[in-house]
Enzyme design. Structure first.
Site, PDB file in Angstrom:
ATOM      1  N   LYS A   1     -14.711  98.239  56.818  1.00 17.78           N
ATOM      2  CA  LYS A   1     -14.966  97.843  58.213  1.00 17.78           C
ATOM      3  C   LYS A   1     -13.767  98.204  59.102  1.00 17.78           C
ATOM      4  O   LYS A   1     -13.925  98.762  60.186  1.00 17.78           O
ATOM      5  CB  LYS A   1     -15.240  96.331  58.276  1.00 17.78           C
ATOM      6  CG  LYS A   1     -15.276  95.742  59.661  1.00 17.78           C
ATOM      7  CD  LYS A   1     -16.461  96.243  60.466  1.00 17.78           C
ATOM      8  CE  LYS A   1     -16.310  95.925  61.942  1.00 17.78           C
ATOM      9  NZ  LYS A   1     -17.310  96.535  62.777  1.00 17.78           N
TER      10      LYS A   1
ATOM     11  N   CYS B   1     -13.796  95.003  69.136  1.00 19.78           N
ATOM     12  CA  CYS B   1     -13.637  95.594  67.789  1.00 19.78           C
ATOM     13  C   CYS B   1     -12.560  96.673  67.732  1.00 19.78           C
ATOM     14  O   CYS B   1     -11.531  96.476  67.092  1.00 19.78           O
ATOM     15  CB  CYS B   1     -14.972  96.168  67.328  1.00 19.78           C
ATOM     16  SG  CYS B   1     -16.205  94.903  67.014  1.00 19.78           S
TER      17      CYS B   1
HETATM   18  N1  NAD Z   1     -19.706  92.016  69.015  1.00 15.42           N
HETATM   19  C1  NAD Z   1     -19.732  93.062  68.228  1.00 15.42           C
HETATM   20  O1  NAD Z   1     -20.239  94.109  68.619  1.00 15.42           O
HETATM   21  C2  NAD Z   1     -19.204  93.017  66.809  1.00 15.42           C
HETATM   22  C3  NAD Z   1     -19.463  94.102  65.964  1.00 15.42           C
HETATM   23  C4  NAD Z   1     -18.989  94.045  64.667  1.00 15.42           C
HETATM   24  C5  NAD Z   1     -18.270  92.942  64.225  1.00 15.42           C
HETATM   25  N2  NAD Z   1     -18.023  91.907  65.084  1.00 15.42           N
HETATM   26  C6  NAD Z   1     -17.269  90.760  64.552  1.00 15.42           C
HETATM   27  O2  NAD Z   1     -18.156  89.666  64.414  1.00 15.42           O
HETATM   28  C7  NAD Z   1     -17.467  88.434  64.672  1.00 15.42           C
HETATM   29  C8  NAD Z   1     -18.194  87.653  65.740  1.00 15.42           C
HETATM   30  O3  NAD Z   1     -18.176  88.414  66.931  1.00 15.42           O
HETATM   31  P1  NAD Z   1     -19.109  88.068  68.172  1.00 15.42           P
HETATM   32  O4  NAD Z   1     -18.985  89.238  69.083  1.00 15.42           O
HETATM   33  O5  NAD Z   1     -20.456  87.641  67.717  1.00 15.42           O
HETATM   34  O6  NAD Z   1     -18.310  86.797  68.766  1.00 15.42           O
HETATM   35  P2  NAD Z   1     -18.789  85.813  69.945  1.00 15.42           P
HETATM   36  O7  NAD Z   1     -17.565  85.307  70.578  1.00 15.42           O
HETATM   37  O8  NAD Z   1     -19.843  86.485  70.780  1.00 15.42           O
HETATM   38  O9  NAD Z   1     -19.513  84.623  69.178  1.00 15.42           O
HETATM   39  C9  NAD Z   1     -18.886  83.778  68.298  1.00 15.42           C
HETATM   40  C10 NAD Z   1     -19.509  82.401  68.404  1.00 15.42           C
HETATM   41  O10 NAD Z   1     -18.937  81.577  67.385  1.00 15.42           O
HETATM   42  C11 NAD Z   1     -18.839  80.248  67.905  1.00 15.42           C
HETATM   43  N3  NAD Z   1     -17.898  79.496  67.077  1.00 15.42           N
HETATM   44  C12 NAD Z   1     -16.540  79.542  67.045  1.00 15.42           C
HETATM   45  N4  NAD Z   1     -16.059  78.712  66.087  1.00 15.42           N
HETATM   46  C13 NAD Z   1     -17.127  78.144  65.499  1.00 15.42           C
HETATM   47  C14 NAD Z   1     -17.286  77.216  64.439  1.00 15.42           C
HETATM   48  N5  NAD Z   1     -16.242  76.737  63.776  1.00 15.42           N
HETATM   49  N6  NAD Z   1     -18.526  76.826  64.109  1.00 15.42           N
HETATM   50  C15 NAD Z   1     -19.610  77.315  64.774  1.00 15.42           C
HETATM   51  N7  NAD Z   1     -19.521  78.204  65.789  1.00 15.42           N
HETATM   52  C16 NAD Z   1     -18.301  78.626  66.136  1.00 15.42           C
HETATM   53  C17 NAD Z   1     -18.407  80.462  69.340  1.00 15.42           C
HETATM   54  O11 NAD Z   1     -18.688  79.323  70.131  1.00 15.42           O
HETATM   55  C18 NAD Z   1     -19.252  81.689  69.737  1.00 15.42           C
HETATM   56  O12 NAD Z   1     -20.479  81.307  70.306  1.00 15.42           O
HETATM   57  C19 NAD Z   1     -16.041  88.823  65.035  1.00 15.42           C
HETATM   58  O13 NAD Z   1     -15.232  88.781  63.909  1.00 15.42           O
HETATM   59  C20 NAD Z   1     -16.188  90.264  65.505  1.00 15.42           C
HETATM   60  O14 NAD Z   1     -14.993  90.995  65.334  1.00 15.42           O
HETATM   61  C21 NAD Z   1     -18.488  91.911  66.351  1.00 15.42           C
END
Ligand code: NAD
Length: 427
Positions: free
Chosen positions: A208, A262
């Site tokens: 990743k 990312c």
């Molecule tokens: N957005 C993308 O395109 C993408 C792509 C690949 C990987 N990622 C990875 O995926 C992960 C999530 O990214 P995202 O974009 O969905 O983040 P985001 O910020 O959109 O969503 C994360 C959610 O998690 C919630 N949260 C935080 N702590 C929590 C807990 N202890 N219990 C329950 N909920 C909790 C937050 O309130 C938020 O709603 C990250 O590590 C990111 O690097 C994201």
């Protein structure tokens, strides 16, 4: 044809309902799993229940409401007993003594929140991006006599195409052991049409990070080429286009810097774990320098024309085209740098709803402006018609455009009377 009754996992708790967790939870619910979506943000839960999502993603609203109406998806603020848990919480970068570090606090609190519910033979999947060996460490912490399964399954979807790519992309599943990887495969094969490759969890974590680092380094190279071409009066866009005619060359585009959740973050997780990550660090630093390089282009034009009390109209603060996401957007650094030097800015972004600085209509943004600075490659900016460009021309004080993305129809803007500067055009 898969028989749902043969599934070992029937109920899944998805922790974190953001850009990744919400589409994943809804997709699973629409493929016959009973899904509990959990988010600590009460407002987010309320909005999901009301169908008033704060994530703009094609098809997502329909997918979520279908999942909730079918009774297969419920959303709440605390986890409950399930057969599997999928962790999709944020993993931003934090700085300690000038060194980058993945902030794993959201992961740890998500793990603590599910720990009381864990039973023998439960599966925990981490989807959040994490430094290598994180999954193994959490597995050792949780494996206190209970027989649990654990896997790392990175997400590689493109915002704006999340639902399509969730289904079509190939997936990597890294298990802490073979049984864990096989069990995780059972879940993903319910909706993934792409190939699924099994490996160990640390390899999957590294894969990743390598994917996003590859893009970051390639963009840094393009940005360095842009700076060099500027010095020697070569148009970098033409040069890259011609270099890419080579069958084994694929240079990406230069731009105002790399943003998003990312590509601008993940390479730091490799820098964090290895002293050998010299090229990766250098590429990150180079990409981070681009907003200031862009500001210098603006200052140069202002100085050349001796413009007093300048106003720059910023076109786009989303970190990339056609999305409303402003996380890590280079626009923020550009705005801070310009305003710190006494330049006033106004911001127009037809996609973004909320931002740290006030957003204005197109008309307000350009009125009495001196420079239009294009930062985001939104489709709307590509498609300005001649009459619209003329209206903008009439509203502005000075008629300068700096395009950092090479997306405007430059001939049209020039025909109307604008001076057009393109990042890296060598002029
Ligand atoms: N957005 C993308 O395109 C993408 C792509 C690949 C990987 N990622 C990875 O995926 C992960 C999530 O990214 P995202 O974009 O969905 O983040 P985001 O910020 O959109 O969503 C994360 C959610 O998690 C919630 N949260 C935080 N702590 C929590 C807990 N202890 N219990 C329950 N909920 C909790 C937050 O309130 C938020 O709603 C990250 O590590 C990111 O690097 C994201």
């Amino acid at each position: 044809m898969e028989n749902k009754d043969n599934r070992r996992i029937k109920k899944i708790c998805v922790i974190g309902l953001g850009y990744i967790g919400l589409p994943t939870a809804s997709m699973l619910a629409n493929h016959g799993y009973y899904v509990v979506g959990v988010d600590v943000d009460r407002e987010r839960i309320r909005r999901i229940k009301n169908g008033n999502l704060n994530i703009k993603e094609p098809g997502l609203k329909t997918l979520v409401s279908g999942a909730i109406n079918s009774g297969n998806l419920k959303v709440k603020t605390t986890p409950e007993n399930a057969d599997a848990y999928i962790v999709c919480v944020p993993t931003p970068v934090k700085w300690e003594n000038n060194s980058p570090k993945c902030n794993l606090s959201y992961i740890y609190s998500a793990i603590e929140s599910i720990k009381p519910y864990l039973r023998d033979r439960n599966l925990i999947i981490i989807e959040s991006t994490v430094p290598p060996k994180t999954t193994e460490r959490i597995y050792r912490y949780l494996n206190d006599g209970r027989k649990i399964y654990m896997a790392y399954c990175p997400e590689r979807v493109l915002p704006g195409k999340i639902l399509k790519e969730l289904v079509e992309n190939d997936r990597i599943i890294g298990g802490v052991n073979k049984e864990s990887a096989e069990l995780a495969r059972e879940i993903y094969s319910s909706f993934v049409d792409g190939n699924i490759y099994l490996t160990d969890s640390t390899t999957a974590e590294m894969v990743k990070l390598m994917e996003n680092t590859y893009r970051d380094v390639n963009i840094a190279l393009a940005n360095e080429f842009a700076k060099i071409c500027e010095e020697i009066n070569v148009n970098v866009w033409e040069a890259i286009d011609l270099a890419n005619k080579h069958p084994r060359v694929n240079i990406l585009n230069p731009g105002p810097g790399v943003g998003g959740h990312c590509i601008s973050v993940d390479p730091w997780f490799i820098v964090e774990i290895s002293k050998n990550a010299k090229l990766i660090r250098c590429a990150r630093e180079l990409n981070n320098s681009m907003p200031y390089y862009v500001c210098d282009l603006v200052f140069k034009e202002l100085k050349r024309r001796e413009i007093e009390n300048p106003k720059v109209a910023i076109f786009g603060v989303a970190y990339k085209g056609n999305v409303e996401d402003t996380r890590e957007s280079p626009g923020k650094n550009i705005i801070e740098c310009l305003t710190s030097k006494g330049v006033s800015v106004s911001i127009y972004d037809p996609y973004v709803k909320t931002f740290e600085y006030p957003l204005e209509s197109l008309k307000e943004c350009v009125t009495k402006g001196d420079v239009i600075l294009v930062i985001t490659d939104h489709e709307d900016f590509k498609n300005f018609k001649e009459e619209e460009i003329r209206e903008i021309y009439d509203l502005m004080r000075n008629k300068i455009v700096i395009d950092t993305r090479n997306i405007l129809k430059h001939d049209l803007w020039r025909k109307v009377g604008f001076y057009v500067k393109l990042l890296g055009d060598g002029k």
